[in-house]
Scaffold this active site. Sequence first.
Site, PDB file in Angstrom:
ATOM      1  N   GLU A   1      32.767  47.394  35.584  1.00  0.00           N
ATOM      2  CA  GLU A   1      33.329  47.020  36.889  1.00  0.00           C
ATOM      3  C   GLU A   1      34.708  46.390  36.762  1.00  0.00           C
ATOM      4  O   GLU A   1      34.887  45.209  37.058  1.00  0.00           O
ATOM      5  CB  GLU A   1      32.421  45.968  37.539  1.00  0.00           C
ATOM      6  CG  GLU A   1      31.189  46.522  38.149  1.00  0.00           C
ATOM      7  CD  GLU A   1      30.207  45.419  38.544  1.00  0.00           C
ATOM      8  OE1 GLU A   1      29.258  45.756  39.231  1.00  0.00           O
ATOM      9  OE2 GLU A   1      30.393  44.255  38.149  1.00  0.00           O
ATOM     10  N   PRO A   2      35.701  47.131  36.330  1.00  0.00           N
ATOM     11  CA  PRO A   2      37.030  46.532  36.215  1.00  0.00           C
ATOM     12  C   PRO A   2      37.650  46.253  37.581  1.00  0.00           C
ATOM     13  O   PRO A   2      37.529  47.070  38.501  1.00  0.00           O
ATOM     14  CB  PRO A   2      37.828  47.616  35.474  1.00  0.00           C
ATOM     15  CG  PRO A   2      37.127  48.896  35.812  1.00  0.00           C
ATOM     16  CD  PRO A   2      35.674  48.550  35.967  1.00  0.00           C
ATOM     17  N   GLY A   3      38.282  45.117  37.708  1.00  0.00           N
ATOM     18  CA  GLY A   3      39.027  44.795  38.927  1.00  0.00           C
ATOM     19  C   GLY A   3      40.477  44.574  38.533  1.00  0.00           C
ATOM     20  O   GLY A   3      41.345  45.422  38.754  1.00  0.00           O
ATOM     21  N   ARG A   4      40.708  43.461  37.848  1.00  0.00           N
ATOM     22  CA  ARG A   4      42.063  43.072  37.452  1.00  0.00           C
ATOM     23  C   ARG A   4      42.797  44.170  36.681  1.00  0.00           C
ATOM     24  O   ARG A   4      43.962  44.459  36.951  1.00  0.00           O
ATOM     25  CB  ARG A   4      41.968  41.829  36.565  1.00  0.00           C
ATOM     26  CG  ARG A   4      43.295  41.189  36.247  1.00  0.00           C
ATOM     27  CD  ARG A   4      43.162  40.126  35.168  1.00  0.00           C
ATOM     28  NE  ARG A   4      42.095  39.199  35.412  1.00  0.00           N
ATOM     29  CZ  ARG A   4      42.224  38.051  36.070  1.00  0.00           C
ATOM     30  NH1 ARG A   4      43.388  37.700  36.563  1.00  0.00           N
ATOM     31  NH2 ARG A   4      41.185  37.265  36.242  1.00  0.00           N
TER      32      ARG A   4
ATOM     33  N   GLY B   1      36.303  42.283  33.495  1.00  0.00           N
ATOM     34  CA  GLY B   1      36.834  41.201  32.674  1.00  0.00           C
ATOM     35  C   GLY B   1      37.982  41.556  31.756  1.00  0.00           C
ATOM     36  O   GLY B   1      38.514  40.674  31.072  1.00  0.00           O
TER      37      GLY B   1
ATOM     38  N   ARG C   1      47.089  31.344  42.031  1.00  0.00           N
ATOM     39  CA  ARG C   1      46.554  31.292  40.667  1.00  0.00           C
ATOM     40  C   ARG C   1      47.256  30.266  39.771  1.00  0.00           C
ATOM     41  O   ARG C   1      46.679  29.779  38.829  1.00  0.00           O
ATOM     42  CB  ARG C   1      46.565  32.689  40.027  1.00  0.00           C
ATOM     43  CG  ARG C   1      45.681  33.689  40.787  1.00  0.00           C
ATOM     44  CD  ARG C   1      45.479  34.998  40.044  1.00  0.00           C
ATOM     45  NE  ARG C   1      44.639  34.860  38.870  1.00  0.00           N
ATOM     46  CZ  ARG C   1      45.069  34.743  37.640  1.00  0.00           C
ATOM     47  NH1 ARG C   1      46.382  34.774  37.387  1.00  0.00           N
ATOM     48  NH2 ARG C   1      44.240  34.592  36.640  1.00  0.00           N
TER      49      ARG C   1
ATOM     50  N   CYS D   1      53.240  22.205  51.896  1.00  0.00           N
ATOM     51  CA  CYS D   1      53.324  20.757  51.868  1.00  0.00           C
ATOM     52  C   CYS D   1      52.349  20.209  50.834  1.00  0.00           C
ATOM     53  O   CYS D   1      51.306  19.664  51.183  1.00  0.00           O
ATOM     54  CB  CYS D   1      53.008  20.236  53.254  1.00  0.00           C
ATOM     55  SG  CYS D   1      53.575  18.586  53.469  1.00  0.00           S
TER      56      CYS D   1
ATOM     57  N   TYR E   1      44.517  27.906  38.302  1.00  0.00           N
ATOM     58  CA  TYR E   1      44.150  28.168  36.895  1.00  0.00           C
ATOM     59  C   TYR E   1      45.273  27.850  35.918  1.00  0.00           C
ATOM     60  O   TYR E   1      45.205  28.254  34.758  1.00  0.00           O
ATOM     61  CB  TYR E   1      43.797  29.650  36.691  1.00  0.00           C
ATOM     62  CG  TYR E   1      42.868  30.259  37.695  1.00  0.00           C
ATOM     63  CD1 TYR E   1      41.570  29.795  37.848  1.00  0.00           C
ATOM     64  CD2 TYR E   1      43.278  31.343  38.473  1.00  0.00           C
ATOM     65  CE1 TYR E   1      40.706  30.386  38.756  1.00  0.00           C
ATOM     66  CE2 TYR E   1      42.423  31.936  39.374  1.00  0.00           C
ATOM     67  CZ  TYR E   1      41.136  31.453  39.519  1.00  0.00           C
ATOM     68  OH  TYR E   1      40.294  32.045  40.416  1.00  0.00           O
TER      69      TYR E   1
HETATM   70  N1  LLP Z   1      32.099  42.246  38.312  1.00  0.00           N
HETATM   71  C1  LLP Z   1      31.679  41.025  38.676  1.00  0.00           C
HETATM   72  C2  LLP Z   1      30.276  40.786  38.925  1.00  0.00           C
HETATM   73  C3  LLP Z   1      32.601  39.977  38.819  1.00  0.00           C
HETATM   74  O1  LLP Z   1      32.163  38.773  39.161  1.00  0.00           O
HETATM   75  C4  LLP Z   1      33.979  40.238  38.591  1.00  0.00           C
HETATM   76  C5  LLP Z   1      34.962  39.170  38.757  1.00  0.00           C
HETATM   77  C6  LLP Z   1      34.364  41.532  38.232  1.00  0.00           C
HETATM   78  C7  LLP Z   1      33.397  42.506  38.092  1.00  0.00           C
HETATM   79  C8  LLP Z   1      35.796  41.898  37.983  1.00  0.00           C
HETATM   80  O2  LLP Z   1      36.373  41.207  36.941  1.00  0.00           O
HETATM   81  P1  LLP Z   1      37.861  41.564  36.468  1.00  0.00           P
HETATM   82  O3  LLP Z   1      37.843  42.953  35.863  1.00  0.00           O
HETATM   83  O4  LLP Z   1      38.742  41.532  37.667  1.00  0.00           O
HETATM   84  O5  LLP Z   1      38.210  40.522  35.487  1.00  0.00           O
HETATM   85  N2  LLP Z   1      39.893  34.759  40.946  1.00  0.00           N
HETATM   86  C9  LLP Z   1      39.926  34.828  39.496  1.00  0.00           C
HETATM   87  C10 LLP Z   1      39.053  35.933  38.971  1.00  0.00           C
HETATM   88  C11 LLP Z   1      37.620  35.789  39.390  1.00  0.00           C
HETATM   89  C12 LLP Z   1      36.797  36.944  38.899  1.00  0.00           C
HETATM   90  C13 LLP Z   1      35.484  36.935  39.550  1.00  0.00           C
HETATM   91  N3  LLP Z   1      34.642  38.015  39.174  1.00  0.00           N
HETATM   92  C14 LLP Z   1      41.377  35.008  39.035  1.00  0.00           C
HETATM   93  O6  LLP Z   1      42.268  35.066  39.857  1.00  0.00           O
HETATM   94  O7  LLP Z   1      41.632  35.036  37.821  1.00  0.00           O
END
Ligand code: LLP
Length: 429
Positions: A284-287, A242, A324, A355, A328
């Site tokens: 659990e960082p993704g973004r 997050g 996005r 389109c 969003y």
């Molecule tokens: N762990 C869990 C269980 C999650 O559901 C998520 C994201 C993450 C980790 C990673 O979160 P992050 O660090 O990336 O914020 N499609 C949306 C984002 C959806 C996130 C879903 N879960 C967007 O483009 O903003």
Amino acid sequence: MSNNIKNNQLYIGGVSAQDLAKTYQTPLYVMDEDKIRSQCQLFPKYFKSQEIQTETIYASKAFLSLAMCQLIQSEGLSLDVVSGGELYTAFHAGFPMDKVYFHGNNKSIDELKLALTYQVGTIVIDHPDEVLTLIKLIPENQKVNVMLRINPGIEAHTHEYIQTTHNDSKFGISIYDDKTMLCIKEIQQSKSLVFKGFHSHIGSQIFEEQSFIEHAQTVLKYIHNVYEKTGIIVQEMNLGGGFGAHYTDEDKPFDLRSFLPELLKNIQQTSKNLKIKAPKVLIEPGRSIVAEAGYTLYTIGGTKKTTSGKQYVFVDGSMADHMRTALYQAKYDAVIANRMNEEATSTYTVAGKACESGDIIIKNIKLPNPNINDILVVKTTGAYHYSMSSNYNRLTRPAVVLVKNGQSKLIVQRETYQDLIRNDLKLEG
Ligand code: LLP
């Protein structure tokens, strides 16, 4: 910075954006390898403490491919997958399965079976029905590590579509629901499940440090509560991801280098106050790992001024590769890569070729007067762009290129028209 300007041109990872566009065509996703690696390295470096065990898990939903799995593996992080497809990709990349966490609020039987066959490290159970389903599927003599996804009811300030722990969320079971304790006991008593602890995730693109602190404290209090009521000692606490990224200057992400040690200190102190042993902490960082490493390159096909004076720039991509903004109302920054020293004189709306009127990439952006065939580069597209892309209008998904030290490497091929009809079946005759 591996992203700079030379002779009026933008360079990403030491490669000119214009050359990348020439070599690989556009639209094109470009990922700066050094930036991904340095973000990965930040976690083991700052998310550590003498007293508390920690683990960083990359949330692969942000961006996943075989090469990305290899990169994450080489940086020593674990991997969060949320579908059979992500799991399959990790397996075929040779990612160590014991470092995989399998999430999902409605994993199918086939997905669970695949996870058991691959012997993934941990399955994150999302609701009580899944406990029973999983127990039935586990072969005799196999033991499976599980975490239980709880909902701690924290409302983080972010777009409502990416908030995850408001009380009506579809994810996890509420810590305020008595059934949760029963579910924990059931897991604990099962011979085939090994209960490791709790998982929770409060949302994405969050800028308030306080939301994460409050989150950790709430889970710790619940861990204490569970111990008081059941005698079960919860060993691990996964706080999800997050952490926010910088898309435009309106975004003010906090510095993870100071925040992560602060978070651990707070967890240590809160545990002490509650008289419990601090659990192992996982994140659990993704973004925050991939977003700012990514760029999307488009070729400008033309411009248009409407009768009311609105100025459009048309690019050769669309909401199919950049979802996005439509979904969003996300904001982005962009530059014209071959005219970096020119002044941004007017405000434009960057629109795609799909389109649909909502097919907007950027609503208002100041750019130098755009010309046909200029290369527009949209920044911070490394997370949730390729992974959320689609074939709307039968547009082919762009290629993905990794750049580093002046070299580029194709890691995902551009889709072809043949790919588009690969699964189509004709009627007889
Ligand atoms: N762990 C869990 C269980 C999650 O559901 C998520 C994201 C993450 C980790 C990673 O979160 P992050 O660090 O990336 O914020 N499609 C949306 C984002 C959806 C996130 C879903 N879960 C967007 O483009 O903003």
